[in-house]
Each structure stands twice: as structure tokens, then as C-alpha cells.
Design a protein around this motif. Structure first.
Motif, PDB file in Angstrom:
ATOM      1  N   ASP A 167       9.156 -42.383   5.739  1.00 46.39           N
ATOM      2  CA  ASP A 167       8.670 -43.200   4.614  1.00 46.39           C
ATOM      3  C   ASP A 167       7.514 -42.544   3.873  1.00 46.39           C
ATOM      4  O   ASP A 167       6.564 -43.215   3.480  1.00 46.39           O
ATOM      5  N   VAL A 168       7.599 -41.229   3.691  1.00 48.86           N
ATOM      6  CA  VAL A 168       6.624 -40.580   2.802  1.00 48.86           C
ATOM      7  C   VAL A 168       6.629 -41.349   1.481  1.00 48.86           C
ATOM      8  O   VAL A 168       7.689 -41.679   0.964  1.00 48.86           O
ATOM      9  N   ALA A 169       5.458 -41.743   0.894  1.00 44.93           N
ATOM     10  CA  ALA A 169       4.128 -41.381   1.300  1.00 44.93           C
ATOM     11  C   ALA A 169       3.360 -42.549   1.891  1.00 44.93           C
ATOM     12  O   ALA A 169       2.177 -42.416   2.164  1.00 44.93           O
ATOM     13  N   GLY A 170       4.063 -43.709   2.100  1.00 37.42           N
ATOM     14  CA  GLY A 170       3.439 -44.783   2.871  1.00 37.42           C
ATOM     15  C   GLY A 170       3.146 -44.241   4.258  1.00 37.42           C
ATOM     16  O   GLY A 170       2.111 -44.523   4.856  1.00 37.42           O
ATOM     17  N   GLY A 171       4.082 -43.441   4.762  1.00 35.26           N
ATOM     18  CA  GLY A 171       3.829 -42.635   5.956  1.00 35.26           C
ATOM     19  C   GLY A 171       3.271 -41.300   5.468  1.00 35.26           C
ATOM     20  O   GLY A 171       3.789 -40.721   4.513  1.00 35.26           O
TER      21      GLY A 171
ATOM     22  N   LYS B 193       9.325 -29.273  -9.136  1.00 33.09           N
ATOM     23  CA  LYS B 193       8.264 -28.765  -8.257  1.00 33.09           C
ATOM     24  C   LYS B 193       8.157 -29.624  -6.984  1.00 33.09           C
ATOM     25  O   LYS B 193       8.176 -29.113  -5.866  1.00 33.09           O
ATOM     26  N   VAL B 194       8.068 -30.924  -7.171  1.00 30.24           N
ATOM     27  CA  VAL B 194       7.890 -31.824  -6.018  1.00 30.24           C
ATOM     28  C   VAL B 194       9.137 -31.810  -5.131  1.00 30.24           C
ATOM     29  O   VAL B 194       9.041 -31.708  -3.902  1.00 30.24           O
ATOM     30  N   TYR B 195      10.303 -31.893  -5.742  1.00 32.41           N
ATOM     31  CA  TYR B 195      11.541 -31.994  -4.952  1.00 32.41           C
ATOM     32  C   TYR B 195      11.831 -30.697  -4.191  1.00 32.41           C
ATOM     33  O   TYR B 195      12.343 -30.725  -3.070  1.00 32.41           O
TER      34      TYR B 195
ATOM     35  N   TYR C 182       5.950 -37.383  -2.518  1.00 32.91           N
ATOM     36  CA  TYR C 182       5.406 -36.302  -1.678  1.00 32.91           C
ATOM     37  C   TYR C 182       4.093 -35.741  -2.218  1.00 32.91           C
ATOM     38  O   TYR C 182       3.242 -35.293  -1.446  1.00 32.91           O
ATOM     39  N   SER C 183       3.895 -35.780  -3.546  1.00 34.03           N
ATOM     40  CA  SER C 183       2.689 -35.144  -4.118  1.00 34.03           C
ATOM     41  C   SER C 183       1.409 -35.799  -3.598  1.00 34.03           C
ATOM     42  O   SER C 183       0.371 -35.164  -3.544  1.00 34.03           O
ATOM     43  N   TYR C 184       1.460 -37.073  -3.219  1.00 35.75           N
ATOM     44  CA  TYR C 184       0.224 -37.700  -2.736  1.00 35.75           C
ATOM     45  C   TYR C 184       0.285 -38.061  -1.252  1.00 35.75           C
ATOM     46  O   TYR C 184      -0.531 -38.846  -0.751  1.00 35.75           O
ATOM     47  N   ALA C 185       1.224 -37.442  -0.529  1.00 39.84           N
ATOM     48  CA  ALA C 185       1.285 -37.654   0.926  1.00 39.84           C
ATOM     49  C   ALA C 185      -0.033 -37.225   1.558  1.00 39.84           C
ATOM     50  O   ALA C 185      -0.595 -36.186   1.201  1.00 39.84           O
ATOM     51  N   GLY C 186      -0.530 -38.036   2.480  1.00 39.28           N
ATOM     52  CA  GLY C 186      -1.797 -37.707   3.143  1.00 39.28           C
ATOM     53  C   GLY C 186      -3.002 -38.295   2.439  1.00 39.28           C
ATOM     54  O   GLY C 186      -4.138 -38.073   2.850  1.00 39.28           O
TER      55      GLY C 186
ATOM     56  N   VAL D 190       2.618 -42.607 -10.210  1.00 38.65           N
ATOM     57  CA  VAL D 190       3.132 -41.263  -9.880  1.00 38.65           C
ATOM     58  C   VAL D 190       4.628 -41.183 -10.161  1.00 38.65           C
ATOM     59  O   VAL D 190       5.111 -40.223 -10.781  1.00 38.65           O
ATOM     60  N   GLU D 191       5.377 -42.184  -9.735  1.00 37.37           N
ATOM     61  CA  GLU D 191       6.833 -42.124  -9.934  1.00 37.37           C
ATOM     62  C   GLU D 191       7.203 -42.069 -11.411  1.00 37.37           C
ATOM     63  O   GLU D 191       8.219 -41.476 -11.793  1.00 37.37           O
ATOM     64  N   SER D 192       6.364 -42.679 -12.255  1.00 37.12           N
ATOM     65  CA  SER D 192       6.718 -42.663 -13.681  1.00 37.12           C
ATOM     66  C   SER D 192       6.630 -41.246 -14.267  1.00 37.12           C
ATOM     67  O   SER D 192       7.193 -40.972 -15.322  1.00 37.12           O
ATOM     68  N   CYS D 193       5.987 -40.323 -13.552  1.00 38.70           N
ATOM     69  CA  CYS D 193       5.879 -38.930 -14.039  1.00 38.70           C
ATOM     70  C   CYS D 193       7.181 -38.140 -13.903  1.00 38.70           C
ATOM     71  O   CYS D 193       7.284 -37.017 -14.407  1.00 38.70           O
ATOM     72  N   PHE D 194       8.173 -38.690 -13.203  1.00 39.54           N
ATOM     73  CA  PHE D 194       9.406 -37.930 -12.954  1.00 39.54           C
ATOM     74  C   PHE D 194      10.366 -37.903 -14.130  1.00 39.54           C
ATOM     75  O   PHE D 194      11.464 -37.358 -14.042  1.00 39.54           O
ATOM     76  N   LYS D 195       9.898 -38.448 -15.246  1.00 45.42           N
ATOM     77  CA  LYS D 195      10.569 -38.250 -16.518  1.00 45.42           C
ATOM     78  C   LYS D 195      10.492 -36.760 -16.848  1.00 45.42           C
ATOM     79  O   LYS D 195      11.374 -36.198 -17.485  1.00 45.42           O
ATOM     80  N   ASP D 196       9.407 -36.145 -16.415  1.00 41.52           N
ATOM     81  CA  ASP D 196       9.148 -34.715 -16.639  1.00 41.52           C
ATOM     82  C   ASP D 196       9.913 -33.904 -15.576  1.00 41.52           C
ATOM     83  O   ASP D 196       9.543 -33.882 -14.409  1.00 41.52           O
TER      84      ASP D 196
END
Ligand code: GUN
Ligand code: FE
Length: 466
Positions: A348-352, A124-126, A90-94, A112-118
Motif C-alpha cells: 500500500d505505498v505510500a500509506g505504507g 519517471k515515477v512508474y 511512490y514519489s512521496y513514500a517515506g 500528487v496524483e493529479s500531476c500524472f496528467k504530465d
């Protein structure tokens, strides 16, 4: 109208006015001046004609003064079902819509997905994606998280319906839990040659999937379930697919993945799994095609593959915004329906680029029109058909249609109260209109300003109170 009432439970609230929904027989059924009662468990107790008020109030023991009357330009519709959305993107949607799928995954998605270790970043994103989708009327969402177990569990917690106080290492904070119905998947991938640090070992993927399922089920969130989530065949070894098929079978779980989104991907799968007859056969061989499986896209499936979907009861999620944005393909929905394959819609965020299911409805209509432009004999989908796919169809695609999808007595009350003439909203109503026109206008022109209340399992979750 359905007439098998449930007179055995106390009524929590009653609405009177227009209700629109889909049934197996009709894409759009309009119930004018209807009375709908919701019981204390959040289930629909009755849906009857307004003239039966006296009798109903006696049978169910509610006062006529307890009824909420809808205005003329208001109606209720079932909640929207997003059958495929990556909460973690979601953080890079659009943004980042300038590459085809396989390059896009490497350039944008995996980093981006690898940042979800944090976990702070994940929270914040969820929190934002659950809030945004609920406000846009998504009462049920089928989420991809990331490979990280803790962050995936957090997504389940954010979707579920209670406020909770959590003590973290240094400070106390409240996680606002929103009350969405959700399937949540910890992503599995033990193959990724491009971003080396964003993958698991076979053993870790298997162990962490089992831990994720066990811990999420132990929380006993009534509306949130785990879903086994191999990312897609190219990012999993055959051994992992095999294990995941076993895990899903042993625990009777849902399964989600991607299939036949682009030609390049289909070619890659042929190279990686030369022993399989088709992309669909790869999943079938590993017991990943069941009546609780939902596969995103399927733009390039053959008729034989669609027949396999039909045979196994697996479903497809049509994600038209993503298919246009990444130039992946155009799904022939008529052909899917002809094969009697269950079908839902996905953002299909964020491909959509949009998290709103209203956008998915519009893009599905556009995709159908593209096919008609290419072949004028192609019968364009009607807005009523797409409405059904976005609601009842989605609930069937996720095998949740015993609980949600329309206003049948006994189902949970998952519903949107729509005010087509909401003040400051995007729609100008010039004159009084029939409910069918009100729905069409809302689907084509409306946004969250028109969605004045959202209910999930009878609980009002929008407006969001914090
Ligand atoms: N295929 C594998 N992973 C993904 C993803 O994250 N998004 C889309 N659209 N397709 C995928
Ligand atoms: Fe996807």
C-alpha cells in the motif's frame, strides 16, 4: 514432490539445490537437493529429487553440464506477490505519515496524483517503482495508477517485458520495460469534494475505463492485465459503482478497491449509502464482489461481512505498514483465515512507507504480535504462515494461482534466488544453517542485496540490464 512432469517441451535451464515454497497443505515445504527444470515457455517442467538426475536428463533431453548448482547458503523461493500498491504515490513514500486516512488523502495524495496528467512525470515515477519492487522480489504487483488513462497505459507498458523504442514529439528515447507480472488499474472517482479538479464526471470515468481496458488488452502484453478500479465507495457515486460492476462483468475482469480501512471511513460510507446494510453490501449490491475482486485492508469488517467475502470468493489484501502508519487499525488475520477468505499481503505505498514486500512480511508479523499482546490467547502468526500469505496466498487473492504462487509443475517460473550470505549484505552467517533457518533469517533480516536473481515466467529480470 510433484511428479506430473511435462516431457513435451524443450528445457531452457535447470537449477539444482534447495527450493522452499508453500502448498495448500503446508505453509512451508522444503525441498533439499532438488532439480527444477524450466521449459522454453518459462513454465516449470519438472521438480524432482537430485538422485533422479540421469533419468530426467534422458526424459527431457538436457545435458547434466547445463545444470546450475546453488551454493549451500542459497535457495530458491517463489516470487513475492504485492496485492495492493499505488504506483502513483511512490514519489512521496517515506513521508507524509502524520494524518489519518481521509485527511491524508486530501492533504497529500490527491494533489500528487493529479500531476500524472504530465506523462514525463508519470514515466519517471512508474519506471522507478517497477524497478524498485522487482529488485525487492515482487514478481507480481496489483497496481493503482491514477484517473489518467494515458499514464495508466504507460504503467502497463513499463511493467511488460520487451524493450521498445518510442518516438515522442521532440526526441527519441528508450523506455525500459522490466518484465513484471502486473494488474494495472486506472483509478475511477466521480466524487471528491475536497480537491475539485481531481475527479471525473460519471460519463468520463465510464468512457475512459472502457478505453483503458480496450487499449491495454489490444497491446497483448502476456503478463499485464487491466483491473477495474473504483478508488473506494466514498469517492464514487452509486451510478459509477453500478457501471463499473457491469464493465467488469461484461469483460470478465479483475476488480480492486479499498474497504473498511478506518472507523471514520466506515461511518462516512454509512452516511453516503444509507440503503446498504454494510460497507461490504455497498460493493456487493453493485456487482463488485466477485472471485476476481481484491479489497485492501478490511480492518473493521464484521463476521457477517467476512462471510460475504467467502460466499462471493472475493479476497482481502492485508497492508500492515499502512495500517500502522496511518493509525487505521489492526487486521485480525486469524479471523480472516477462519472465515476461509483468500488473503494476500500488500505494501500500500505510500500509506505504507516501504515498497518492499519483505517489509510487509515483517509488519504482518508485528501486527499479529500486537494482537497477542492485547490478548495473550491470540495465536500469533508464524513466519511460515506469513511466507505463504506473501506468495501462494497473494496469487490466490489475485486469482492468478493457476499461473504463479509456488513451484508446481505447469506454473510459470516466478522465483527469487536468495543468497543469505551475499557479500556486503545485511546478514552475517556465523555457521552453516538449515534451509528453514536461512529462510527465517532472510525474511527478518534480508534485503535486495540477498536477492541475486529474479525470474518472471522463466525470464531473468534481475539483475536489471539496460
Ligand atoms: N482509500 C482510498 N484511497 C486510498 C489510498 O490511496 N490509500 C489508502 N491507504 N487508502 C485509500
Ligand atoms: Fe491503498
Amino acid at each position: 514432490m510433484a511428479n506430473s512432469d511435462r516431457a513435451d517441451t524443450a528445457i531452457a535451464f535447470v537449477y539444482r539445490g534447495t527450493f522452499v515454497h508453500s502448498t495448500q497443505q503446508t505453509a512451508l515445504q522444503i525441498l533439499k537437493d532438488a532439480l527444477l527444470g524450466v521449459d522454453a515457455q518459462g513454465k516449470i517442467a519438472f521438480i524432482r529429487e537430485g538422485k533422479e538426475l540421469e533419468k530426467l536428463s534422458q526424459t527431457f533431453g538436457f545435458k547434466t553440464s547445463d545444470i546450475t548448482q546453488l551454493a549451500q547458503h542459497e535457495f530458491f523461493m517463489p516470487g513475492l506477490v504485492d496485492t495492493h500498491i499505488h504506483a502513483s504515490q511512490y514519489s512521496y513514500a517515506g513521508t507524509a505519515l502524520d494524518m489519518p486516512l481521509l485527511q491524508w488523502l486530501n492533504a497529500y495524495t490527491f494533489p500528487v496524483e493529479s500531476c500524472f496528467k504530465d506523462l514525463e512525470f508519470a514515466r519517471k515515477v512508474y519506471t522507478q517503482i517497477v524497478r524498485r519492487t522487482l529488485r525487492n522480489g515482487t514478481t507480481t504487483a496489483c497496481y493503482f495508477a491514477t484517473i489518467h488513462t494515458e499514464a495508466s497505459l504507460l504503467l502497463g507498458q513499463i511493467a511488460r517485458p520487451f524493450k521498445d523504442t518510442q518516438v515522442t514529439l521532440r526526441r527519441l528515447f528508450i523506455i525500459y520495460d522490466f518484465g513484471q507480472r502486473a494488474l494495472v488499474g486506472k483509478v475511477c472517482m466521480d466524487r471528491n469534494d475536497c480537491v475539485k479538479h481531481y475527479k471525473e464526471t460519471l460519463q468520463d470515468s465510464q468512457d475512459e475505463t472502457c478505453r483503458f481496458i480496450k487499449e491495454l488488452l489490444e497491446k497483448k502484453y502476456p503478463l499485464v492485465k487491466p483491473v477495474v478500479t473504483p478508488r473506494f465507495a466514498p469517492s464514487c457515486t452509486g451510478a459509477l459503482l453500478e457501471q463499473l460492476g457491469e464493465i467488469a462483468k461484461n469483460n470478465n475482469l479483475h476488480i480492486q478497491s479499498h474497504i473498511s480501512e478506518t472507523h471514520e471511513e466506515v461511518k462516512l460510507v454509512k452516511e453516503l449509502f444509507p440503503e446498504s446494510e454494510s460497507y461490504t453490501d455497498v460493493y456487493r449490491k453493485h456487482n463488485l464482489l466477485t472471485d476476481k475482486t481484491v479489497m485492501a485492508h478490511g480492518c473493521h469488517l464484521s463476521d457477517e461481512e467476512l462471510a460475504l467475502f467467502r460466499e462471493t470468493g472475493a479476497s482481502l489484501s492485508h497492508c500492515p505498514n499502512s495500517n500502522f502508519s496511518l493509525c487505521s487499525g489492526v487486521l485480525n488475520v486469524r479471523n480472516v483465515l477462519k472465515h476461509k477468505v483468500k488473503l494476500g499481503l500488500g505494501t500500500d505505498v505510500a500509506g505504507g512507507y516501504s515498497a518492499s514486500m519483505l517489509d510487509a512480511v515483517r509488519r504482518a508479523l508485528d501486527a499479529s504480535k500486537v494482537l497477542t499482546i492485547q490478548d495473550p490467547k491470540y495465536k500469533t502468526l508464524s513466519f511460515e504462515e506469513v511466507f505463504r500469505i506473501a506468495t501462494l496466498g497473494g496469487s490466490q487473492a489475485l486469482s492468478l494461482d493457476d499461473q504463479t504462487g509456488n513451484f508446481e509443475v505447469g506454473k510459470d517460473f516466478d522465483a527469487l534466488r536468495i543468497n543469505v550470505a551475499a557479500e556486503g549484505g545485511p546478514i552475517d552467517l556465523i555457521q552453516d544453517e538449515e534451509p528453514k533457518i536461512l529462510l527465517e533469517k532472510f525474511l527478518n533480516l534480508g534485503d535486495d542485496r540477498n536477492i541475486v536473481e529474479v525470474f518472471v515466467a522463466g525470464r531473468r529480470v534481475v539483475p536489471i540490464t539496460e
